[in-house]
Design a protein around this motif. Structure first.
Motif, PDB file in Angstrom:
ATOM      1  N   LEU A  17      50.540  41.918  71.154  1.00  0.00           N
ATOM      2  CA  LEU A  17      50.906  43.285  70.690  1.00  0.00           C
ATOM      3  C   LEU A  17      49.628  44.159  70.347  1.00  0.00           C
ATOM      4  O   LEU A  17      49.708  45.244  70.705  1.00  0.00           O
ATOM      5  CB  LEU A  17      51.700  43.056  69.550  1.00  0.00           C
ATOM      6  N   VAL A  18      48.586  43.461  69.741  1.00  0.00           N
ATOM      7  CA  VAL A  18      47.324  44.165  69.286  1.00  0.00           C
ATOM      8  C   VAL A  18      46.824  44.528  70.603  1.00  0.00           C
ATOM      9  O   VAL A  18      46.343  45.841  71.061  1.00  0.00           O
ATOM     10  CB  VAL A  18      46.461  43.331  68.818  1.00  0.00           C
ATOM     11  N   CYS A  19      46.605  43.833  71.785  1.00  0.00           N
ATOM     12  CA  CYS A  19      45.910  44.046  72.612  1.00  0.00           C
ATOM     13  C   CYS A  19      46.645  45.088  73.565  1.00  0.00           C
ATOM     14  O   CYS A  19      46.015  45.923  74.323  1.00  0.00           O
ATOM     15  CB  CYS A  19      45.543  42.720  73.502  1.00  0.00           C
ATOM     16  N   THR A  20      47.955  44.961  73.692  1.00  0.00           N
ATOM     17  CA  THR A  20      48.749  45.885  74.481  1.00  0.00           C
ATOM     18  C   THR A  20      48.589  47.368  74.004  1.00  0.00           C
ATOM     19  O   THR A  20      48.474  48.148  74.556  1.00  0.00           O
ATOM     20  CB  THR A  20      50.241  45.241  74.864  1.00  0.00           C
ATOM     21  N   CYS A  21      49.082  47.320  72.506  1.00  0.00           N
ATOM     22  CA  CYS A  21      48.820  48.748  72.064  1.00  0.00           C
ATOM     23  C   CYS A  21      47.497  49.263  72.076  1.00  0.00           C
ATOM     24  O   CYS A  21      47.542  50.689  72.171  1.00  0.00           O
ATOM     25  CB  CYS A  21      49.181  48.584  70.462  1.00  0.00           C
ATOM     26  N   ALA A  22      46.439  48.596  72.091  1.00  0.00           N
ATOM     27  CA  ALA A  22      45.253  49.236  72.162  1.00  0.00           C
ATOM     28  C   ALA A  22      44.860  49.657  73.500  1.00  0.00           C
ATOM     29  O   ALA A  22      44.274  50.702  73.953  1.00  0.00           O
ATOM     30  CB  ALA A  22      43.804  48.161  71.813  1.00  0.00           C
ATOM     31  N   TYR A  23      45.252  48.747  74.365  1.00  0.00           N
ATOM     32  CA  TYR A  23      45.156  49.200  76.182  1.00  0.00           C
ATOM     33  C   TYR A  23      46.156  50.447  76.467  1.00  0.00           C
ATOM     34  O   TYR A  23      45.662  51.507  77.153  1.00  0.00           O
ATOM     35  CB  TYR A  23      45.665  48.033  76.933  1.00  0.00           C
ATOM     36  N   LEU A  24      47.480  50.487  75.820  1.00  0.00           N
ATOM     37  CA  LEU A  24      48.115  51.742  75.955  1.00  0.00           C
ATOM     38  C   LEU A  24      47.478  53.011  75.368  1.00  0.00           C
ATOM     39  O   LEU A  24      47.901  53.934  75.896  1.00  0.00           O
ATOM     40  CB  LEU A  24      49.733  51.309  75.701  1.00  0.00           C
ATOM     41  N   ARG A  25      46.926  52.726  74.204  1.00  0.00           N
ATOM     42  CA  ARG A  25      46.326  54.033  73.719  1.00  0.00           C
ATOM     43  C   ARG A  25      45.257  54.454  74.404  1.00  0.00           C
ATOM     44  O   ARG A  25      44.900  55.665  74.512  1.00  0.00           O
ATOM     45  CB  ARG A  25      45.748  53.735  72.278  1.00  0.00           C
ATOM     46  N   THR A  26      44.428  53.747  75.025  1.00  0.00           N
ATOM     47  CA  THR A  26      43.488  54.412  76.199  1.00  0.00           C
ATOM     48  C   THR A  26      44.093  54.999  77.327  1.00  0.00           C
ATOM     49  O   THR A  26      43.496  55.961  77.597  1.00  0.00           O
ATOM     50  CB  THR A  26      42.374  53.109  76.614  1.00  0.00           C
ATOM     51  N   LEU A  27      45.224  54.458  77.786  1.00  0.00           N
ATOM     52  CA  LEU A  27      46.008  55.210  78.902  1.00  0.00           C
ATOM     53  C   LEU A  27      46.622  56.527  78.397  1.00  0.00           C
ATOM     54  O   LEU A  27      46.581  57.584  78.934  1.00  0.00           O
ATOM     55  CB  LEU A  27      46.900  54.266  79.604  1.00  0.00           C
ATOM     56  N   PHE A  28      47.324  56.380  77.396  1.00  0.00           N
ATOM     57  CA  PHE A  28      48.395  57.421  76.877  1.00  0.00           C
ATOM     58  C   PHE A  28      48.070  57.653  75.458  1.00  0.00           C
ATOM     59  O   PHE A  28      48.817  57.330  74.700  1.00  0.00           O
ATOM     60  CB  PHE A  28      49.714  57.191  77.102  1.00  0.00           C
ATOM     61  N   PRO A  29      46.762  58.219  74.863  1.00  0.00           N
ATOM     62  CA  PRO A  29      46.616  58.539  73.445  1.00  0.00           C
ATOM     63  C   PRO A  29      47.714  59.319  72.825  1.00  0.00           C
ATOM     64  O   PRO A  29      47.952  59.053  71.607  1.00  0.00           O
ATOM     65  CB  PRO A  29      45.121  59.156  73.588  1.00  0.00           C
ATOM     66  N   SER A  30      48.390  60.317  73.434  1.00  0.00           N
ATOM     67  CA  SER A  30      49.058  61.234  72.918  1.00  0.00           C
ATOM     68  C   SER A  30      50.322  60.369  72.413  1.00  0.00           C
ATOM     69  O   SER A  30      51.063  60.852  71.449  1.00  0.00           O
ATOM     70  CB  SER A  30      49.596  62.496  73.624  1.00  0.00           C
ATOM     71  N   ILE A  31      50.834  59.434  73.205  1.00  0.00           N
ATOM     72  CA  ILE A  31      52.051  58.714  72.857  1.00  0.00           C
ATOM     73  C   ILE A  31      51.986  58.110  71.476  1.00  0.00           C
ATOM     74  O   ILE A  31      52.842  58.029  70.852  1.00  0.00           O
ATOM     75  CB  ILE A  31      52.583  58.166  73.896  1.00  0.00           C
ATOM     76  N   ILE A  32      50.720  57.366  71.465  1.00  0.00           N
ATOM     77  CA  ILE A  32      50.481  56.281  70.290  1.00  0.00           C
ATOM     78  C   ILE A  32      50.333  57.354  68.951  1.00  0.00           C
ATOM     79  O   ILE A  32      50.780  56.835  67.938  1.00  0.00           O
ATOM     80  CB  ILE A  32      49.472  55.323  70.684  1.00  0.00           C
ATOM     81  N   ASP A  33      49.393  58.119  69.367  1.00  0.00           N
ATOM     82  CA  ASP A  33      48.939  59.012  68.089  1.00  0.00           C
ATOM     83  C   ASP A  33      50.006  59.774  67.503  1.00  0.00           C
ATOM     84  O   ASP A  33      49.817  60.330  66.324  1.00  0.00           O
ATOM     85  CB  ASP A  33      47.801  59.893  68.519  1.00  0.00           C
ATOM     86  N   ARG A  34      50.999  60.119  68.062  1.00  0.00           N
ATOM     87  CA  ARG A  34      51.992  61.097  67.414  1.00  0.00           C
ATOM     88  C   ARG A  34      53.045  60.281  66.552  1.00  0.00           C
ATOM     89  O   ARG A  34      53.652  60.996  65.574  1.00  0.00           O
ATOM     90  CB  ARG A  34      52.797  61.999  68.378  1.00  0.00           C
ATOM     91  N   ASN A  35      53.174  59.066  66.445  1.00  0.00           N
ATOM     92  CA  ASN A  35      54.048  58.216  65.717  1.00  0.00           C
ATOM     93  C   ASN A  35      53.011  57.440  64.721  1.00  0.00           C
ATOM     94  O   ASN A  35      52.676  56.297  64.913  1.00  0.00           O
ATOM     95  CB  ASN A  35      54.637  57.479  66.433  1.00  0.00           C
TER      96      ASN A  35
END
Length: 72
Positions: A17-35
């Motif tokens: 989960l940690v690795c996946t969330c960090a990777y997805l934040r590099t690809l789509f930062p707006s999705i992770i950062d708004r929540n």
């Protein structure tokens, strides 16, 4: 058996989960950062852990990979 009752599986799930969330934040930062709050804020917190503690997370992934390959 569920991953919640096996400690090694629980650690594997948390590391993934940690690795996946960090990777997805590099690809789509707006999705992770708004929540940043609530239940979806957990993914933002996991991404922050993956970014700030990346050498430790990488070492934990290597150790987990060795234990999965050679221990079980």
């Amino acid at each position: 058996m569920s991953a919640l009752f096996n400690f090694q599986s629980l650690l594997s799930v948390i590391l993934l989960l940690v690795c996946t969330c960090a990777y997805l934040r590099t690809l789509f930062p707006s999705i992770i950062d708004r929540n940043k709050t609530g239940v979806l804020g957990t993914f933002w917190k996991l991404a922050r852990i993956g970014e700030r503690k990346s050498p430790w997370v990488g070492a934990a992934c290597l150790i987990m990979a060795c234990t999965v390959l050679f221990w079980t």
